[in-house]
Design an enzyme around this catalytic site. Structure first.
Site, PDB file in Angstrom:
ATOM      1  N   ASP A 120      12.130  -2.509  -3.785  1.00  0.00           N
ATOM      2  CA  ASP A 120      10.691  -2.680  -3.616  1.00  0.00           C
ATOM      3  C   ASP A 120      10.367  -3.458  -2.341  1.00  0.00           C
ATOM      4  O   ASP A 120       9.524  -4.348  -2.337  1.00  0.00           O
ATOM      5  CB  ASP A 120      10.068  -3.374  -4.829  1.00  0.00           C
ATOM      6  CG  ASP A 120       8.560  -3.133  -4.924  1.00  0.00           C
ATOM      7  OD1 ASP A 120       8.079  -2.181  -4.274  1.00  0.00           O
ATOM      8  OD2 ASP A 120       7.879  -3.894  -5.621  1.00  0.00           O
ATOM      9  N   HIS A 125       5.926  -0.484  -2.979  1.00  0.00           N
ATOM     10  CA  HIS A 125       4.870   0.176  -3.752  1.00  0.00           C
ATOM     11  C   HIS A 125       3.479  -0.074  -3.168  1.00  0.00           C
ATOM     12  O   HIS A 125       2.531   0.632  -3.490  1.00  0.00           O
ATOM     13  CB  HIS A 125       4.934  -0.243  -5.230  1.00  0.00           C
ATOM     14  CG  HIS A 125       4.453  -1.633  -5.518  1.00  0.00           C
ATOM     15  ND1 HIS A 125       5.293  -2.720  -5.574  1.00  0.00           N
ATOM     16  CD2 HIS A 125       3.214  -2.113  -5.764  1.00  0.00           C
ATOM     17  CE1 HIS A 125       4.595  -3.808  -5.861  1.00  0.00           C
ATOM     18  NE2 HIS A 125       3.336  -3.461  -5.985  1.00  0.00           N
ATOM     19  N   SER A 135       0.625  -8.491  -4.490  1.00  0.00           N
ATOM     20  CA  SER A 135       1.858  -7.745  -4.254  1.00  0.00           C
ATOM     21  C   SER A 135       2.229  -7.746  -2.778  1.00  0.00           C
ATOM     22  O   SER A 135       1.414  -7.401  -1.925  1.00  0.00           O
ATOM     23  CB  SER A 135       1.675  -6.288  -4.702  1.00  0.00           C
ATOM     24  OG  SER A 135       2.682  -5.903  -5.572  1.00  0.00           O
TER      25      SER A 135
END
Length: 508
Positions: free
Chosen positions: A174, A144, A245
């Site tokens: 992911d 993402h 992230s």
């Protein structure tokens, strides 16, 4: 003058302060000779166990060692001048994934005669983190982080910048793999996420709010936390925020055990719970992305659900384990192998299935075209079936046809509160199933959730053929024991659901 009782309390308190073991009361009841007292003290000292904790860890050397291999990731995208900032969908993604979104600044559109029309402009899209896994420039991050990006730029701690190519990204796990053209880069070693322990110290390094190479520390809170079909995530209390992230979760040996991916939050910021993709899963996905640019996963062609304690007891399983098959895809691998609705899958290639999340992960990691052994519980007995593994992207939605309702017969409900009727030969062929149709549900059956129009396929471990056989079985049931019915139901949206419903005895 101190009494023996008070002296005993003083010695006990002193021993506790010293971290020693407590002597028995008999040793305190009278004054001991100096030699005996010295011997007792030596024996007590020898019995002192090593402490479980030796103090807080020092991360300084570890961070100096691993920090240079953690990178800041900036992404940009082309937008039309006057297009506007990202909308609500992107904000929701921010809240869910803590990915630092930065909307493009769009000037007011000017479309008067003689002014230039809007043109593409490269604007910053977001900020994330990543880490280098090899000296020749392979980088791991979250899918993402780079999703929708037209350009990806990574920055090292020594301020060098590189444009990165996205070799592949997998939304299910992911995980994304990037490549930069460089050599002799610092890189991180990967650990074994299967050996992590709840309570062990870990650190996260990333770029929260674009603050590069920020370090936070905490412990592993839980392993294999179920938040997705293919992600048994690592839960920690390490502080992570927007921009973390894709950064590494590192153990005290300097090994990467996970990729920081998600947080549980109501505000969009850190609330004490963060999640990381286990590095074992990430590496398996990354290897496929490097080779082919995509990830293929295996499938059986079944829908499954957890087995409750009541269902397990009614079917003779003893304890709740395995998963129940609620739907079998027509023409799929499971149907071809002979797996049926109502089967309980206990093992896949010898690995026990405890929860419904276990099976998709095991099947998904199996090579396409290979053969797997599925251990089933069917009609009170265990058996093995060999199944061919197909590709997940070929999966088709199983077709369902409505079960017609028939007139309610004039009959007294049976002992569990059901009026049932036979299926016609035509309907049996149409549904490709035997069973009895529920015309009315009362008493215990109604409390269990059995409805008019349901198709009963099995009672306990016995397949249902017709109403006479079904009612004969019901008449012989022990009224003090629960009864498990395998029920097929066609929902208004056209989907078919099959599950065990347990009729429990009425409490007196």
């Amino acid at each position: 003058m101190t009494t023996p009782h008070i002296a005993g309390r003083f010695v006990l308190f002193a021993a506790l302060l010293a971290g020693g073991s407590v002597l028995p009361p008999s040793a305190l009841s009278a004054p001991a000779a100096p030699a005996a007292a010295a011997a007792a003290a030596a024996a007590a000292a020898a019995q002192v166990a090593a402490p479980l904790a030796t103090g807080l860890p020092d991360f300084t050397d570890l961070i100096e060692k691993v920090g240079p291999a953690v990178v800041n990731i900036r992404t940009t995208e082309k937008v039309k001048l006057g297009q506007g900032a990202p909308g609500d969908d992107e904000m929701q993604e921010f809240l869910r994934r803590f990915f630092g979104q930065q909307g493009p600044r769009a000037p007011s559109p000017r479309n008067r005669r003689g002014t230039p029309q809007p043109q593409d402009e490269q604007v910053q899209r977001g900020v994330g983190s990543g880490f280098i896994t090899s000296s020749d420039g392979f980088v791991l991050t979250n899918a993402h982080v780079v999703e929708g990006a037209d350009e990806v730029i990574i920055t090292l701690t020594d301020r060098r910048e590189f444009k990165a190519k996205v070799l592949g990204a997998d939304k299910r796990s992911d995980v994304a793999v990037l490549k930069v053209e460089a050599t002799n880069l610092p890189f991180l070693k990967t650990g074994d996420s299967g050996r992590i322990r709840v309570g062990e110290w870990v650190i996260a390094i990333g770029s929260p709010f674009n603050l590069e190479n920020s370090v936070s520390a905490g412990i592993i809170s839980a392993k294999a936390r179920d938040t997705g079909d293919y992600l048994p995530l690592i839960q920690t209390d390490v502080a992570v925020n927007p921009g973390n992230s894709g950064g590494p979760l590192i153990n005290m040996r300097g090994e990467v055990v996970g990729i920081n991916s998600q947080i549980a939050t109501l505000s969009g910021g850190y609330n004490g719970i963060s999640f990381a993709v286990p590095i074992d899963e990430a590496i398996r996905v990354a290897d496929q992305l490097r080779k082919t640019g995509k990830v293929t996963r295996g499938r059986l062609g079944v829908q499954i659900g957890d087995v409750s304690k009541d269902v397990a007891e009614s079917l003779g399983l003893g304890k709740a384990r395995g998963v129940e098959v609620s739907l079998v895809e027509p023409g799929g691998p499971a149907e071809k192998a002979g797996i049926k609705v109502g089967d309980i899958i206990l093992k896949f290639n010898g690995t026990a299935i405890e929860r419904s999340a276990d099976l998709p992960r095991l099947v998904g990691a199996t090579s396409i075209g290979s053969r797997a052994v599925v251990t089933l519980w069917r009609r009170g007995a265990q058996q093995d079936i060999t199944v061919g593994i197909a590709a997940l992207d070929e999966e088709k939605t199983a077709a369902s046809k409505p079960v017609p309702k028939m007139p309610k017969p004039d009959a007294t409900p049976n002992a569990i509160g059901l009026h049932v009727s036979d299926l016609s030969d035509e309907k049996r062929r149409d549904l490709k199933a035997d069973g009895v149709l529920v015309e009315a549900s009362e008493a215990g059956a109604a409390r269990a959730g059995v409805r008019s129009g349901d198709l009963i396929l099995q009672i306990n471990n016995v397949e249902v053929k017709d109403a006479r056989q079904f009612n004969a079985i019901v008449a012989k049931l022990d009224a003090k024991k629960p009864v498990a019915l395998l029920v097929r139901r066609d929902n208004p949206n056209g989907a078919t659901a099959t599950q065990y419903l347990v009729i429990r005895p009425r409490q007196q």
